[in-house]
Scaffold this motif. Structure first.
Motif, PDB file in Angstrom:
ATOM      1  N   SER B  52      35.480 -45.474 -35.861  1.00  0.00           N
ATOM      2  CA  SER B  52      35.596 -44.399 -36.844  1.00  0.00           C
ATOM      3  C   SER B  52      34.517 -44.491 -37.913  1.00  0.00           C
ATOM      4  N   GLN B  53      34.272 -45.703 -38.391  1.00  0.00           N
ATOM      5  CA  GLN B  53      33.301 -45.857 -39.469  1.00  0.00           C
ATOM      6  C   GLN B  53      31.881 -45.555 -38.990  1.00  0.00           C
ATOM      7  N   PHE B  54      31.569 -45.929 -37.752  1.00  0.00           N
ATOM      8  CA  PHE B  54      30.263 -45.571 -37.203  1.00  0.00           C
ATOM      9  C   PHE B  54      30.155 -44.057 -37.031  1.00  0.00           C
ATOM     10  N   LEU B  55      31.277 -43.435 -36.640  1.00  0.00           N
ATOM     11  CA  LEU B  55      31.298 -41.984 -36.479  1.00  0.00           C
ATOM     12  C   LEU B  55      31.019 -41.293 -37.813  1.00  0.00           C
ATOM     13  N   VAL B  56      31.626 -41.804 -38.893  1.00  0.00           N
ATOM     14  CA  VAL B  56      31.402 -41.233 -40.227  1.00  0.00           C
ATOM     15  C   VAL B  56      29.911 -41.300 -40.568  1.00  0.00           C
ATOM     16  N   LEU B  57      29.278 -42.445 -40.303  1.00  0.00           N
ATOM     17  CA  LEU B  57      27.853 -42.582 -40.604  1.00  0.00           C
ATOM     18  C   LEU B  57      27.034 -41.540 -39.849  1.00  0.00           C
ATOM     19  N   GLN B  58      27.406 -41.361 -38.567  1.00  0.00           N
ATOM     20  CA  GLN B  58      26.679 -40.383 -37.738  1.00  0.00           C
ATOM     21  C   GLN B  58      26.833 -38.967 -38.266  1.00  0.00           C
ATOM     22  N   MET B  59      28.062 -38.628 -38.740  1.00  0.00           N
ATOM     23  CA  MET B  59      28.363 -37.252 -39.115  1.00  0.00           C
ATOM     24  C   MET B  59      27.957 -36.930 -40.547  1.00  0.00           C
ATOM     25  N   LEU B  60      27.791 -37.969 -41.365  1.00  0.00           N
ATOM     26  CA  LEU B  60      27.598 -37.794 -42.802  1.00  0.00           C
ATOM     27  C   LEU B  60      26.477 -36.808 -43.146  1.00  0.00           C
ATOM     28  N   ALA B  61      25.379 -36.898 -42.385  1.00  0.00           N
ATOM     29  CA  ALA B  61      24.219 -36.085 -42.722  1.00  0.00           C
ATOM     30  C   ALA B  61      24.419 -34.615 -42.359  1.00  0.00           C
ATOM     31  N   SER B  62      25.142 -34.367 -41.248  1.00  0.00           N
ATOM     32  CA  SER B  62      25.131 -33.012 -40.701  1.00  0.00           C
ATOM     33  C   SER B  62      26.467 -32.279 -40.764  1.00  0.00           C
ATOM     34  N   SER B  63      27.580 -32.979 -41.053  1.00  0.00           N
ATOM     35  CA  SER B  63      28.873 -32.323 -40.944  1.00  0.00           C
ATOM     36  C   SER B  63      29.558 -32.188 -42.300  1.00  0.00           C
ATOM     37  N   SER B  64      30.502 -31.246 -42.377  1.00  0.00           N
ATOM     38  CA  SER B  64      31.280 -31.080 -43.599  1.00  0.00           C
ATOM     39  C   SER B  64      32.300 -32.203 -43.702  1.00  0.00           C
ATOM     40  N   ALA B  65      32.796 -32.431 -44.919  1.00  0.00           N
ATOM     41  CA  ALA B  65      33.797 -33.476 -45.134  1.00  0.00           C
ATOM     42  C   ALA B  65      35.032 -33.208 -44.285  1.00  0.00           C
ATOM     43  N   LEU B  66      35.421 -31.940 -44.204  1.00  0.00           N
ATOM     44  CA  LEU B  66      36.616 -31.586 -43.435  1.00  0.00           C
ATOM     45  C   LEU B  66      36.446 -31.955 -41.956  1.00  0.00           C
ATOM     46  N   ALA B  67      35.250 -31.648 -41.416  1.00  0.00           N
ATOM     47  CA  ALA B  67      34.979 -31.967 -40.010  1.00  0.00           C
ATOM     48  C   ALA B  67      35.055 -33.473 -39.776  1.00  0.00           C
ATOM     49  N   ILE B  68      34.540 -34.244 -40.741  1.00  0.00           N
ATOM     50  CA  ILE B  68      34.577 -35.700 -40.610  1.00  0.00           C
ATOM     51  C   ILE B  68      36.021 -36.189 -40.605  1.00  0.00           C
ATOM     52  N   VAL B  69      36.823 -35.655 -41.545  1.00  0.00           N
ATOM     53  CA  VAL B  69      38.220 -36.085 -41.650  1.00  0.00           C
ATOM     54  C   VAL B  69      38.977 -35.767 -40.355  1.00  0.00           C
ATOM     55  N   ILE B  70      38.758 -34.570 -39.821  1.00  0.00           N
ATOM     56  CA  ILE B  70      39.455 -34.188 -38.580  1.00  0.00           C
ATOM     57  C   ILE B  70      39.010 -35.077 -37.417  1.00  0.00           C
ATOM     58  N   ALA B  71      37.695 -35.280 -37.309  1.00  0.00           N
ATOM     59  CA  ALA B  71      37.179 -36.106 -36.204  1.00  0.00           C
ATOM     60  C   ALA B  71      37.756 -37.516 -36.261  1.00  0.00           C
ATOM     61  N   VAL B  72      37.786 -38.097 -37.457  1.00  0.00           N
ATOM     62  CA  VAL B  72      38.304 -39.458 -37.603  1.00  0.00           C
ATOM     63  C   VAL B  72      39.804 -39.491 -37.309  1.00  0.00           C
ATOM     64  N   PHE B  73      40.506 -38.460 -37.757  1.00  0.00           N
ATOM     65  CA  PHE B  73      41.945 -38.402 -37.483  1.00  0.00           C
ATOM     66  C   PHE B  73      42.207 -38.394 -35.976  1.00  0.00           C
ATOM     67  N   VAL B  74      41.471 -37.554 -35.270  1.00  0.00           N
ATOM     68  CA  VAL B  74      41.692 -37.446 -33.824  1.00  0.00           C
ATOM     69  C   VAL B  74      41.295 -38.750 -33.132  1.00  0.00           C
TER      70      VAL B  74
END
Lengths: 95, 228
Positions: B52-74
């Motif tokens: 999850s934490q690596f995913l957050v790093l990957q998404m941080l630059a290009s995705s919205s906070a909401l998208a990150i939260v949903i992706a990590v939740f799933v």
């Protein structure tokens, strides 16, 4: 950033703790327990591939690093040295 | 007897922790260009999930906070199934104790305790394993962050293999015990690959669907064994 991390904390802890609330009220049939037993191995497989293709710059390097880890694991090398050895191996093949 | 079980649980914690160590360092290194040391440590403290934490790093630059939260939740909802098994094995313990343990469930702490012996199934033993692994994760995320400042790019890229090497190191001993765990894992890989090449299929859903379906194959294999 703090807000984001707090939200992430909530969504990561919720799936973890819900079972603590419901496990008492649920009597699982035997096949269900067998099924649960397989979850970790299914999960490990799913998490390894295809993610490993994007682990480093080139998919081939990721795969080779993975095979190296498998060999070390088959040789019963301790966990720490499998991970460390794979990093060193990938570093060398990328040179 | 109880003493040796505790000792084994502490060793399990150290084993997981040593596996986490390079992964946590890799996480700290990758986080260093993107966020502050405090945020990095907070992530490890409060999220406590490698993938999850690596995913957050990957998404941080290009995705919205909401998208990150949903992706990590799933992505993290797989822990529901794992925490369920932990709670099931520790049914005899009080609700509060199970609640505390549940919040430390990870792929690795789960995989190791999934094979625990009957004597090991107490709150104290599980807590020892979980908390030691947790401390390794948090402390070495910080160490990695600080190391990232003087590490060369080559090492930073190579450390991306760490998480996968850890997963492999956990899987291989199980396959050694019985090949059917290997079949289930490989089936999971194939399913996940197929689902991941479907355009615009959410990656978190793909992970969960592949896990649940692959484990189903394990159940079918076991059943057919019983009947033959």
């Amino acid at each position: 950033m703090i807000l984001l991390i707090t939200a992430l904390c909530a969504v990561t802890i919720i799936p973890r703790i819900i079972p603590a609330f419901i496990v008492d009220r649920l009597m699982l049939p035997e096949w269900c327990v067998t099924y649960l037993n397989y979850i970790p191995y299914a999960a490990l497989g799913v998490l390894i591939f295809p993610g490993i293709l994007n682990a480093v710059e080139h998919p081939i390097h990721g795969m080779l690093g993975g095979f190296f880890a498998v060999i070390l694991a088959l040789l019963r090398v301790p966990l720490f040295f499998i991970v460390l050895g794979s990093i060193v191996f990938v570093y060398i093949i990328m040179l | 007897m109880a003493q040796t079980a505790l000792k084994k649980s502490i060793m399990d914690g150290i084993t997981i922790g040593m596996g986490y160590l390079p992964v946590a360092i890799a996480f700290g290194i990758s986080a260093e260009p993107l966020m502050s040391l405090l945020d990095t440590v907070l992530m490890s403290l409060m999220i406590y999930g490698g993938a999850s934490q690596f995913l957050v790093l990957q998404m941080l630059a290009s995705s919205s906070a909401l998208a990150i939260v949903i992706a990590v939740f799933v992505l993290n909802s797989r822990h529901f199934v794992m925490a369920f098994k932990v709670n099931y094995d520790l049914k005899h313990e009080s609700f509060l104790k199970r609640l505390v343990l549940s919040s430390y469930v990870t792929d690795e702490s789960f995989a190791v305790t999934a094979n625990s012996t009957r004597e090991q199934r107490t709150f104290l033993n599980y807590f020892a394993t979980f908390i030691i692994a947790y401390l390794f994760w948090v402390v070495f995320s910080a160490v990695g962050y600080l190391a990232g400042e003087w590490m060369s790019d080559g090492w930073i890229v190579a450390s991306g293999i760490a998480l996968y090497a850890l997963f492999i190191a956990l899987l291989v001993p199980a396959v050694r015990v019985h090949y059917k765990y290997g079949i289930v894992a490989v089936f999971g890989m194939i399913l996940h690959y197929i689902l991941s090449i479907i355009p615009s299929f959410p990656s978190g859903i793909a992970i969960i669907a592949a896990i649940l379906l692959a484990a189903l194959l394990g159940l079918i294999l076991e059943r057919s064994e019983v009947y033959n």
